[in-house]
Design a protein around this motif. Structure first.
Motif, PDB file in Angstrom:
ATOM      1  N   THR A 263     -28.246  43.850  -7.097  1.00  0.00           N
ATOM      2  CA  THR A 263     -27.427  43.013  -5.935  1.00  0.00           C
ATOM      3  C   THR A 263     -27.075  43.365  -4.950  1.00  0.00           C
ATOM      4  N   ARG A 264     -27.470  44.203  -4.294  1.00  0.00           N
ATOM      5  CA  ARG A 264     -26.959  45.377  -3.487  1.00  0.00           C
ATOM      6  C   ARG A 264     -27.155  44.572  -1.850  1.00  0.00           C
ATOM      7  N   ASP A 265     -28.461  44.127  -2.496  1.00  0.00           N
ATOM      8  CA  ASP A 265     -29.485  43.948  -0.940  1.00  0.00           C
ATOM      9  C   ASP A 265     -29.393  41.805  -2.119  1.00  0.00           C
ATOM     10  N   ARG A 266     -28.419  41.294  -1.859  1.00  0.00           N
ATOM     11  CA  ARG A 266     -28.722  39.145  -2.196  1.00  0.00           C
ATOM     12  C   ARG A 266     -29.848  39.995  -2.173  1.00  0.00           C
ATOM     13  N   GLN A 267     -30.267  38.921  -0.355  1.00  0.00           N
ATOM     14  CA  GLN A 267     -31.344  37.795  -0.226  1.00  0.00           C
ATOM     15  C   GLN A 267     -32.536  39.010  -0.304  1.00  0.00           C
ATOM     16  N   ALA A 268     -32.789  40.085  -0.691  1.00  0.00           N
ATOM     17  CA  ALA A 268     -34.514  40.934  -1.045  1.00  0.00           C
ATOM     18  C   ALA A 268     -34.330  40.360  -2.438  1.00  0.00           C
ATOM     19  N   MET A 269     -32.956  40.001  -3.582  1.00  0.00           N
ATOM     20  CA  MET A 269     -32.845  39.994  -4.592  1.00  0.00           C
ATOM     21  C   MET A 269     -32.785  38.112  -4.724  1.00  0.00           C
ATOM     22  N   ASP A 271     -35.037  36.153  -2.776  1.00  0.00           N
ATOM     23  CA  ASP A 271     -36.127  36.097  -2.748  1.00  0.00           C
ATOM     24  C   ASP A 271     -37.148  36.531  -3.310  1.00  0.00           C
TER      25      ASP A 271
END
Length: 359
Positions: A263-269, A271
């Motif tokens: 979840t560190r890169d919320r936007q990537a998750m 997507d």
């Protein structure tokens, strides 16, 4: 007792002999000012660290030696007046002593609460915080780990559950530089990082005392700031367990490190979840039943019979759902290549609250 100690204690009898003499002569009771003076003397004695039991004995000895001449021979009325004065004086003295002790306890509790707040929020100068920690049994130059237990109700330092857990730990480990406290209604144990047996025992006791609710244990961290980090890890672990609906009663942050990474890169998750699982919204009944199916399938080690049992379905019905997921998403849950992507997306969905929440 030394001569100096005896002389110090005699100061708490100031005016006492005169009160007894006047009571014998006039039969009067103590005035308001005299009672307040007795209370002040009691407060001073408590602040000086004298024993109340010893001070009462001192008053009784002084009563015997200062008993007014002729008080007994004059009849029971005079003796009763003197004894009434003794009762009033000693009672007022003890009241002042207890008042000072209650104030000291409140001040100690306030100081302890302020220290706990500063320790867990990292709001104080670290050098000063380390000095204050010694008073409460912690050596912040060492690594510490923090365990946090939540329950069906909010707990404070005086709650029966708190006392029960604290007593159990003290009985088991004695003075191990352990601190049991509460924060935001949760039970907290701070222990040296190399004493995992303490934290494991705390988790066991807290789990039982809170009617089977979760306990999370942060990783050992060094220094005053380390306590904050371990505490925040434990809190995050509890939150993670709630969102992922984990069943384990005791959770360790070290065992769940993959989830913060995901979840560190919320936007990537977001997507990933949207692109992989988004098509499940087109199923009859929406995405939730199929998402539950994937969770059970992965949690059971991709064993169809076990997953079906967990969902109270027939194996045939489960297989149908898995085929439907394959049709909608293009990813086959039984294919090792597709399985990792699907499982990661399922974890991400739970962490982000999808599909209940838009992402």
């Amino acid at each position: 007792m030394t001569d100096q100690q005896a002389e110090d204690q005699e100061t708490y009898l100031d005016g006492y002999a005169g009160i007894l003499a006047e009571a014998a002569a006039t039969g009067r009771r103590l005035t308001r000012d005299e009672l307040e003076e007795r209370r002040r003397l009691g407060e001073r004695a408590a602040e000086a660290g004298h024993s109340l039991r010893g001070l009462v004995r001192l008053h009784l000895d002084a009563t015997r030696t200062s008993w007014p001449a002729g008080a007994t021979a004059s009849g029971t009325g005079v003796a009763d007046s003197v004894l009434a004065a003794v009762t009033q004086a000693v009672d007022a003295f003890a009241e002042g002593y207890e008042r000072a002790q209650r104030l000291a306890v409140r001040q100690e509790e306030a100081a302890r609460r302020e220290f706990i707040d500063d320790l867990l929020y990292g709001r104080s100068d670290l050098g000063r915080l380390a000095e204050r920690a010694e008073r409460f049994g912690l050596v912040l130059s060492r690594a510490h780990a923090v365990a946090v237990a939540e329950g069906p109700e909010a707990y404070d330092d005086t709650a029966p559950v708190t006392r029960l857990v604290e007593t159990a730990l003290i009985s088991r480990f004695g003075d191990r530089r352990i601190l049991i406290t509460t924060k935001n209604g949760q039970l907290i144990c701070i222990a040296p990082g190399d004493q995992d047996d303490v934290l494991a025992f705390f988790a066991k006791q807290a789990y039982a005392a809170t009617d089977g609710n979760r306990v999370a244990i942060g990783r050992p961290q060094t220094g005053a700031g380390g306590v904050v980090h371990s505490y925040e890890e434990a809190l995050s672990t509890l939150e993670l367990a709630e969102r992922l609906e984990l069943d384990e009663p005791v959770l360790r942050a070290a065992d769940l490190l993959v989830y913060p990474v995901l979840t560190r890169d919320r936007q990537a998750m977001a997507d990933l979840v949207g692109s992989v699982l988004g098509p499940l919204r087109g199923a009859r009944g929406g995405a939730e039943p199929l998402l539950r199916t994937l969770e059970a399938y992965f949690d059971s080690g991709c064993t169809a019979a076990e997953a079906a049992r967990r969902l109270t379905l027939s194996v045939r019905a489960l297989t149908y759902r898995l085929d439907r997921i394959h049709q909608l998403t293009g990813a086959n849950p039984a294919d090792p290549v597709h399985r990792y992507t699907l499982q990661t997306a399922v974890i991400g969905a739970r962490l982000l609250g999808w599909p209940a929440q838009e992402i």
